[in-house]
Design a protein around this motif. Structure first.
Motif, short mmCIF file in Angstrom:
data_model
loop_
_atom_site.label_atom_id
_atom_site.label_comp_id
_atom_site.label_asym_id
_atom_site.label_seq_id
_atom_site.Cartn_x
_atom_site.Cartn_y
_atom_site.Cartn_z
N HIS A 14 0.79 -1.20 0.01
CA HIS A 14 0.12 0.04 -0.21
C HIS A 14 0.84 1.00 -0.02
O HIS A 14 1.80 1.36 0.62
CB HIS A 14 -0.72 -0.03 1.35
CG HIS A 14 -2.10 -0.92 1.11
ND1 HIS A 14 -3.05 -1.05 0.34
CD2 HIS A 14 -2.17 -2.23 1.74
CE1 HIS A 14 -3.79 -2.08 0.53
NE2 HIS A 14 -3.10 -2.85 1.53
N THR A 16 2.18 5.18 0.56
CA THR A 16 1.84 6.10 1.45
C THR A 16 1.36 7.49 0.76
O THR A 16 1.51 7.48 -0.25
CB THR A 16 3.22 6.43 2.37
OG1 THR A 16 4.41 7.09 1.24
CG2 THR A 16 3.85 5.04 3.04
N GLU A 17 1.03 8.29 1.63
CA GLU A 17 0.35 9.62 1.11
C GLU A 17 1.74 10.23 0.35
O GLU A 17 1.62 11.02 -0.64
CB GLU A 17 0.17 10.40 2.34
CG GLU A 17 -1.38 10.06 2.90
CD GLU A 17 -2.44 10.03 1.55
OE1 GLU A 17 -2.41 10.80 0.67
OE2 GLU A 17 -3.17 8.92 1.62
N LYS A 18 2.72 10.41 0.89
CA LYS A 18 4.16 10.71 0.26
C LYS A 18 4.36 10.21 -1.14
O LYS A 18 4.65 10.77 -2.12
CB LYS A 18 5.48 10.71 1.45
CG LYS A 18 6.67 11.45 0.67
CD LYS A 18 7.62 11.12 1.48
CE LYS A 18 8.91 11.74 0.95
NZ LYS A 18 10.23 11.52 1.79
N GLU A 19 4.19 9.00 -1.31
CA GLU A 19 4.65 8.26 -2.50
C GLU A 19 3.62 8.57 -3.46
O GLU A 19 3.57 8.58 -4.56
CB GLU A 19 4.44 6.74 -2.19
CG GLU A 19 5.87 6.07 -1.52
CD GLU A 19 5.71 4.66 -0.88
OE1 GLU A 19 6.80 4.02 -1.07
OE2 GLU A 19 4.38 4.23 -0.81
N LYS A 20 2.16 8.86 -2.95
CA LYS A 20 0.89 9.15 -3.71
C LYS A 20 1.49 10.60 -4.48
O LYS A 20 1.27 10.60 -5.60
CB LYS A 20 -0.24 9.18 -3.31
CG LYS A 20 -0.81 7.67 -2.95
CD LYS A 20 -2.16 7.70 -2.15
CE LYS A 20 -2.55 6.61 -1.64
NZ LYS A 20 -4.06 6.47 -1.01
N THR A 21 1.73 11.40 -3.46
CA THR A 21 2.21 12.86 -4.02
C THR A 21 3.03 12.88 -5.00
O THR A 21 3.14 13.37 -6.14
CB THR A 21 2.54 13.58 -2.76
OG1 THR A 21 1.35 13.55 -2.02
CG2 THR A 21 2.68 15.18 -3.17
N GLU A 22 4.22 12.12 -4.79
CA GLU A 22 5.40 11.77 -5.78
C GLU A 22 4.99 11.24 -7.08
O GLU A 22 5.32 11.74 -8.11
CB GLU A 22 6.47 11.10 -5.24
CG GLU A 22 7.30 11.61 -4.15
CD GLU A 22 8.18 11.03 -3.27
OE1 GLU A 22 8.33 9.42 -3.85
OE2 GLU A 22 9.09 11.35 -2.48
N SER A 24 1.99 11.29 -8.48
CA SER A 24 1.01 12.47 -8.97
C SER A 24 1.86 13.51 -9.70
O SER A 24 1.59 13.62 -10.94
CB SER A 24 0.00 13.06 -8.03
OG SER A 24 -0.70 12.10 -7.51
#
Length: 135
Positions: A14, A16-22, A24
């Motif tokens: 799953h 992380t929010e940081k990985e999702k931001t990167e 994007s």
């Protein structure tokens, strides 16, 4: 006795929010790069299409010359004025062919007096590109 060995397995993880931001940000950059690449492709296509059209025109022109057996060129000619007969004769210098003979105009009939040499600019007809230059 037991043995422990470290191995790797390809498993679901799953984000992380940081990985999702990167990710994007990477998607946004890829979309921008793709748009730039498409614009370059359109420019290159337009350029190549213009080049092809130019070559097609050249091919057509050369084929027409071959089919007709002639082309128009600027050819050196000599204009002879015969004041006795009142005629002007134009002769090609490359083939010595008389291409035109006509009566003199009133202006051409006026001979210059000796010692009255005024520099007159040579009158030339504007040439049309690729046409009528065989005089």
């Amino acid at each position: 006795m037991s043995e422990e060995v470290l191995i790797k397995e390809y498993l679901k993880c799953h984000l992380t929010e940081k990985e999702k931001t990167e990710l994007s940000a990477k998607i946004a950059k890829a979309i921008s790069d793709r748009s730039s690449a498409e614009a370059k492709l359109k420019e290159v296509n337009a350029s190549i299409k213009a080049q092809i059209a130019q070559l097609d025109a050249e091919i057509s022109e050369k084929a027409l010359q071959i089919n007709n057996g002639y082309e128009y060129r600027n050819v050196e000619c000599q204009m002879d004025k015969d004041y006795r007969l009142g005629t002007v004769t134009i002769t090609r210098l490359d083939t010595d062919e008389v291409i035109r003979e006509r009566p003199m105009t009133a202006e051409e009939r006026q001979m210059e007096l000796p010692g009255d040499k005024k520099e007159k600019p040579a009158r030339t007809k504007p040439s049309m590109k690729g046409a009528g230059a065989s005089i």
